[in-house]
Design a protein around this motif. Structure first.
Motif, mmCIF file in Angstrom:
data_model
loop_
_atom_site.group_PDB
_atom_site.id
_atom_site.type_symbol
_atom_site.label_atom_id
_atom_site.label_comp_id
_atom_site.label_asym_id
_atom_site.label_seq_id
_atom_site.Cartn_x
_atom_site.Cartn_y
_atom_site.Cartn_z
ATOM 1 N N ALA A 192 0.848 -1.195 0.000
ATOM 2 C CA ALA A 192 0.000 0.000 0.000
ATOM 3 C C ALA A 192 0.877 1.236 0.000
ATOM 4 O O ALA A 192 2.103 1.162 0.099
ATOM 5 N N GLN A 193 0.217 2.388 -0.106
ATOM 6 C CA GLN A 193 0.882 3.682 -0.024
ATOM 7 C C GLN A 193 0.361 4.403 1.210
ATOM 8 O O GLN A 193 -0.848 4.438 1.454
ATOM 9 N N LEU A 194 1.254 4.947 2.001
ATOM 10 C CA LEU A 194 0.868 5.586 3.256
ATOM 11 C C LEU A 194 0.941 7.103 3.122
ATOM 12 O O LEU A 194 2.017 7.666 2.875
ATOM 13 N N LYS A 195 -0.189 7.769 3.285
ATOM 14 C CA LYS A 195 -0.271 9.229 3.270
ATOM 15 C C LYS A 195 0.326 9.851 2.012
ATOM 16 O O LYS A 195 0.767 11.004 2.029
ATOM 17 N N GLY A 196 0.389 9.093 0.924
ATOM 18 C CA GLY A 196 0.940 9.634 -0.303
ATOM 19 C C GLY A 196 2.425 9.893 -0.240
ATOM 20 O O GLY A 196 2.972 10.571 -1.113
ATOM 21 N N VAL A 197 3.110 9.362 0.788
ATOM 22 C CA VAL A 197 4.535 9.633 0.972
ATOM 23 C C VAL A 197 5.358 8.345 0.946
ATOM 24 O O VAL A 197 6.386 8.267 0.274
ATOM 25 N N TYR A 198 4.893 7.329 1.661
ATOM 26 C CA TYR A 198 5.682 6.117 1.840
ATOM 27 C C TYR A 198 5.032 4.924 1.148
ATOM 28 O O TYR A 198 3.796 4.795 1.119
ATOM 29 N N ILE A 199 5.877 4.050 0.622
ATOM 30 C CA ILE A 199 5.425 2.775 0.077
ATOM 31 C C ILE A 199 5.692 1.701 1.124
ATOM 32 O O ILE A 199 6.805 1.614 1.668
ATOM 33 N N LEU A 200 4.697 0.894 1.428
ATOM 34 C CA LEU A 200 4.841 -0.228 2.343
ATOM 35 C C LEU A 200 4.931 -1.500 1.514
ATOM 36 O O LEU A 200 4.076 -1.754 0.655
ATOM 37 N N ALA A 201 5.983 -2.279 1.736
ATOM 38 C CA ALA A 201 6.184 -3.513 0.970
ATOM 39 C C ALA A 201 6.536 -4.647 1.915
ATOM 40 O O ALA A 201 7.037 -4.427 3.025
ATOM 41 N N GLU A 202 6.255 -5.864 1.454
ATOM 42 C CA GLU A 202 6.559 -7.058 2.243
ATOM 43 C C GLU A 202 7.631 -7.876 1.525
ATOM 44 O O GLU A 202 7.499 -8.190 0.346
ATOM 45 N N ASN A 203 8.719 -8.202 2.246
ATOM 46 C CA ASN A 203 9.721 -9.114 1.708
ATOM 47 C C ASN A 203 9.852 -10.321 2.628
ATOM 48 O O ASN A 203 9.053 -10.498 3.559
ATOM 49 N N GLN A 204 10.846 -11.160 2.416
ATOM 50 C CA GLN A 204 10.964 -12.377 3.206
ATOM 51 C C GLN A 204 11.219 -12.097 4.681
ATOM 52 O O GLN A 204 10.829 -12.875 5.545
ATOM 53 N N GLN A 205 11.897 -10.987 4.988
ATOM 54 C CA GLN A 205 12.258 -10.696 6.366
ATOM 55 C C GLN A 205 11.156 -9.972 7.136
ATOM 56 O O GLN A 205 11.084 -10.082 8.351
ATOM 57 N N GLY A 206 10.326 -9.221 6.454
ATOM 58 C CA GLY A 206 9.305 -8.467 7.167
ATOM 59 C C GLY A 206 8.788 -7.309 6.342
ATOM 60 O O GLY A 206 8.387 -7.456 5.187
ATOM 61 N N LEU A 207 8.870 -6.100 6.929
ATOM 62 C CA LEU A 207 8.270 -4.914 6.326
ATOM 63 C C LEU A 207 9.352 -3.986 5.777
ATOM 64 O O LEU A 207 10.350 -3.709 6.444
ATOM 65 N N ILE A 208 9.143 -3.512 4.551
ATOM 66 C CA ILE A 208 10.012 -2.512 3.924
ATOM 67 C C ILE A 208 9.229 -1.205 3.829
ATOM 68 O O ILE A 208 8.078 -1.183 3.392
ATOM 69 N N LEU A 209 9.877 -0.112 4.251
ATOM 70 C CA LEU A 209 9.299 1.233 4.118
ATOM 71 C C LEU A 209 10.157 2.031 3.148
ATOM 72 O O LEU A 209 11.381 2.100 3.316
ATOM 73 N N VAL A 210 9.535 2.623 2.149
ATOM 74 C CA VAL A 210 10.257 3.369 1.113
ATOM 75 C C VAL A 210 9.741 4.796 1.050
ATOM 76 O O VAL A 210 8.526 5.027 1.004
ATOM 77 N N ASP A 211 10.666 5.761 1.062
ATOM 78 C CA ASP A 211 10.312 7.155 0.807
ATOM 79 C C ASP A 211 10.211 7.324 -0.705
ATOM 80 O O ASP A 211 11.215 7.314 -1.415
ATOM 81 N N MET A 212 8.985 7.458 -1.182
ATOM 82 C CA MET A 212 8.705 7.433 -2.615
ATOM 83 C C MET A 212 9.484 8.508 -3.371
ATOM 84 O O MET A 212 10.155 8.232 -4.370
ATOM 85 N N HIS A 213 9.428 9.738 -2.908
ATOM 86 C CA HIS A 213 10.091 10.836 -3.612
ATOM 87 C C HIS A 213 11.614 10.673 -3.574
ATOM 88 O O HIS A 213 12.286 10.832 -4.600
ATOM 89 N N ALA A 214 12.154 10.344 -2.409
ATOM 90 C CA ALA A 214 13.604 10.207 -2.279
ATOM 91 C C ALA A 214 14.135 9.104 -3.185
ATOM 92 O O ALA A 214 15.186 9.255 -3.825
ATOM 93 N N ALA A 215 13.422 7.975 -3.248
ATOM 94 C CA ALA A 215 13.867 6.859 -4.071
ATOM 95 C C ALA A 215 13.841 7.233 -5.554
ATOM 96 O O ALA A 215 14.792 6.975 -6.295
ATOM 97 N N HIS A 216 12.759 7.847 -5.994
ATOM 98 C CA HIS A 216 12.672 8.208 -7.413
ATOM 99 C C HIS A 216 13.652 9.324 -7.769
ATOM 100 O O HIS A 216 14.161 9.387 -8.897
ATOM 101 N N GLU A 217 13.932 10.184 -6.825
ATOM 102 C CA GLU A 217 14.914 11.242 -7.040
ATOM 103 C C GLU A 217 16.273 10.643 -7.371
ATOM 104 O O GLU A 217 16.966 11.091 -8.289
ATOM 105 N N ARG A 218 16.689 9.603 -6.625
ATOM 106 C CA ARG A 218 17.977 8.956 -6.895
ATOM 107 C C ARG A 218 17.961 8.265 -8.258
ATOM 108 O O ARG A 218 18.939 8.353 -9.011
ATOM 109 N N ILE A 219 16.875 7.576 -8.580
ATOM 110 C CA ILE A 219 16.785 6.883 -9.865
ATOM 111 C C ILE A 219 16.917 7.874 -11.018
ATOM 112 O O ILE A 219 17.678 7.674 -11.970
ATOM 113 N N THR A 220 16.187 8.986 -10.933
ATOM 114 C CA THR A 220 16.246 10.011 -11.979
ATOM 115 C C THR A 220 17.639 10.617 -12.073
ATOM 116 O O THR A 220 18.175 10.836 -13.165
ATOM 117 N N TYR A 221 18.238 10.883 -10.929
ATOM 118 C CA TYR A 221 19.576 11.487 -10.888
ATOM 119 C C TYR A 221 20.608 10.587 -11.561
ATOM 120 O O TYR A 221 21.422 11.049 -12.381
#
Length: 617
Positions: free
Chosen positions: A432-461
């Motif tokens: 899911a997406q939390l408050k339009g800011v964070y992406i919540l994801a599930e991997n084998q270990q547990g919960l992943i939290l991603v800062d959507m803007h920060a992550a895409h900023e690095r990819i674009t850069y």
């Protein structure tokens, strides 16, 4: 006018002690270096009152023969060099032959030693104004014991500058830590006021070395460090570098060794800082335990009384090697390297990992999004940064298929026919997406939290940097050439480096002994302060022999463009778009930090989540 006369031996040694012996930790450093040079494999250190009252160091090295003991306390007496050629390729930690004489002039020192083949040991100490050596028989196994009592008892002015017992012991312990990190094959045992502080056994295997580092630098460092071992052009760099997210407010966890000697060097510091440049948060300092090995003739260690500084004969090559190695190592860390359930060196769960992704960027270019009254619409990507806004729906058809095959409740997981656990990507699948800011994801270990803007900023850069590198540097002539008054040394440097400056897109001409004219700049820097840019560039060239200033400035502009061209907060993404963003993070270099050095993702494993809710108690 006073008469010229020779200084008494004790006074001459006390003056020399002003350079060598600053505090108890200085004494410990000199004595431990002697132990290591003597082939010791176990060293016992006993100190009292922070080392002011007593410092006793015992080793199991080669020992000193009876006939050489009196000479050992003489000034400029050493077994480590004998001619000028030896000084040009020093392989030992000590070589000046001043330490014991200087220490004995400001303390009550006795040295007891027994060399192999001797029937008994002998003790030597100096007495009187002329510091005459007195020799006595003493029982002692093979090796040497040096006992230093009442430091600065005869120089009260120096003793007044000492700090509290706790502070002095802190400095002393730091010296032992530095040497223990440089010699894993030696055991170190430290006691303070009859209390054991460290018991470090020799560490031969990789796991034992990492355990020693965890004991001295803390388990959090080794849990957030990357191993490096690279050899090229007669240079070898190995050790551990901390991830950018494991940074410090001070430069207090930086250990750099050249041929086993701990040093502080501007060239090294600049290369390391440059390697961390666009992944470290502003004002933070990286952490590392690194060892540089090279031919002893390639480094001059005789440039500082305390031997803390060195001078490289080919500083430009060393700088380039250090920067390129660390830059690549930090870029090659993958999320799966950082996602761990438990620290291998401790019983407690590992600290929250923030990832760096790795590898050369590959794959399809994303579709771009444009806002409309009806929401998001797709169109092909354009060259402008404003067109880099992410839609990932068409990039990963496999993810779409998995979602179509029955991911209930919005949880994007593999279909039943696919291997579930083994094939889960490091950053998992979006929930899911939390408050339009964070992406919540599930991997084998547990919960992943991603800062959507920060992550895409690095990819674009990173994509902008690759595009810029492929097209090369585009230069632009200045409508009005800028004349800059400089020193003659700066003008000489600009004239000598004119070809290099041209490669960097900058045309600089010498118009006089102390005048330079800038006629052309890289297109991205057309609005820069030309005079200040030139001065900074010349300063780098004169000090380091090279400069990445123009590249750094251009990267700053690309980073700003990437920031403005990335997905903003409060923009809703679909699950396929979120999953595609996660996949891009896994193949993009340095995706663990945004362009400003902030972390882009973090992991909460099941152990940490259970702890939050007191499960299993």
């Amino acid at each position: 006018m006073k008469k010229i006369q020779l200084l008494p031996p004790r006074l001459a040694n006390q003056i020399a002690a002003g350079e060598v012996v600053e505090r108890p930790s200085s004494v410990v450093k000199e004595l431990l270096e002697n132990c290591l040079d003597a082939g010791a494999r176990r060293i016992d250190i006993d100190v009292e009152q922070g080392g002011v009252k007593l410092i006793r160091i015992r080793d199991d090295g080669w020992g000193i023969p009876e006939d050489q003991l009196p000479l050992a306390l003489s000034r400029h007496a050493t077994s480590k060099i004998s001619e000028l050629e030896d000084l040009e390729a020093v392989g030992s930690l000590g070589f000046r032959g001043e330490a014991l004489a200087s220490i004995s002039s400001v303390s009550k020192l006795s040295l007891t030693s027994s060399a192999e083949g001797q029937e008994q040991g002998w003790r030597v100490q100096t007495e009187g104004r002329d510091m005459e050596a007195q020799l006595f028989p003493a029982a002692h196994p093979r090796g040497t014991t040096v006992e230093v009592r009442d430091l600065f008892f005869n120089t009260p002015a120096r003793r007044k500058f000492l700090r509290t017992e706790k502070t002095e012991f802190g400095h002393l312990e730091e010296v032992i830590k530095r040497l223990a990190l440089s010699r894993f094959d030696v055991g170190f045992h430290l006691r303070h006021n009859q209390r054991t502080v460290h018991q470090l056994k020799p560490a031969e295997s990789q796991l034992e070395r990492e355990r020693r580092i965890a004991m001295l630098c803390g388990p959090a460092f080794i849990d957030n460090a990357v191993c490096v071992d690279v050899e090229a052009s007669g240079l070898r760099l190995w050790g551990w570098v901390g991830l950018p997210t494991f940074s410090r407010s001070q430069a207090d966890m930086q250990y750099f060794y050249v041929n086993g000697r701990v040093i502080r060097d501007k060239l090294v510091a600049h290369a390391v800082r440059q390697a961390y440049r666009d992944v470290l948060y502003n004002g933070r300092h990286p952490t590392f335990v690194l060892f540089l090995e090279l031919d002893p003739t390639g480094v001059d260690v005789n440039v500082h009384p305390t031997k803390h500084e060195v001078r490289f004969r080919d500083g430009r090559n060393v700088h380039s090697f250090l920067f390129s190695t660390l830059h690549r190592v930090l870029a090659e860390v993958r999320p799966q390297d950082q996602v761990q359930e438990r620290s291998p060196l401790s019983e407690s769960p590992a600290p929250r990992a923030s990832g760096l992704a790795a590898g050369e960027f590959g794959g399809q270019q994303p579709m771009a999004l444009q806002a409309s009254s009806s929401g998001w619409s797709e169109r092909p990507p354009a060259g402008r940064v404003s067109d880099q806004l992410a839609t990932y729906r068409s990039m990963h058809a496999a993810v779409d298929q998995l979602l179509t095959n029955g991911a209930a409740g919005g949880i994007a997981k593999p279909a039943e026919s696919e291997p579930a656990d083994e094939e889960v990507p490091p950053l998992g699948y979006a929930l899911a997406q939390l408050k339009g800011v964070y992406i919540l994801a599930e991997n084998q270990q547990g919960l992943i939290l991603v800062d959507m803007h920060a992550a895409h900023e690095r990819i674009t850069y990173e994509r902008l940097k690759l595009t810029w590198a492929d097209r090369g540097i585009t230069s632009q002539p200045l409508l009005v050439p800028v004349s800059v008054a400089v020193s003659q040394r700066e003008a000489d440097c600009a004239e000598q480096q004119q070809a290099l400056l041209a490669q960097l897109g900058m045309q600089v001409e010498r118009m006089g002994p102390e005048t330079l004219t800038v006629r052309q700049l890289p297109a991205l820097l057309r609005n820069a302060d030309v005079e200040q840019l030139l001065r900074d560039l010349l300063a780098d060239l004169m000090e380091q022999g090279s400069s990445d200033l123009l590249e750094a400035r251009q990267h700053e502009i690309l980073a700003t463009m990437a920031c403005h061209g990335s997905v903003r907060a409060n923009r809703r993404l679909t699950l396929p778009e979120m999953n595609a963003l996660l996949r891009d993070m896994e193949v993009t270099e340095r995706s663990g930090q945004c362009n400003h050095g902030r972390p882009t993702w973090t992991q909460l494993d099941m152990g940490e989540l259970d702890k939050l809710f007191l499960r299993g108690r």
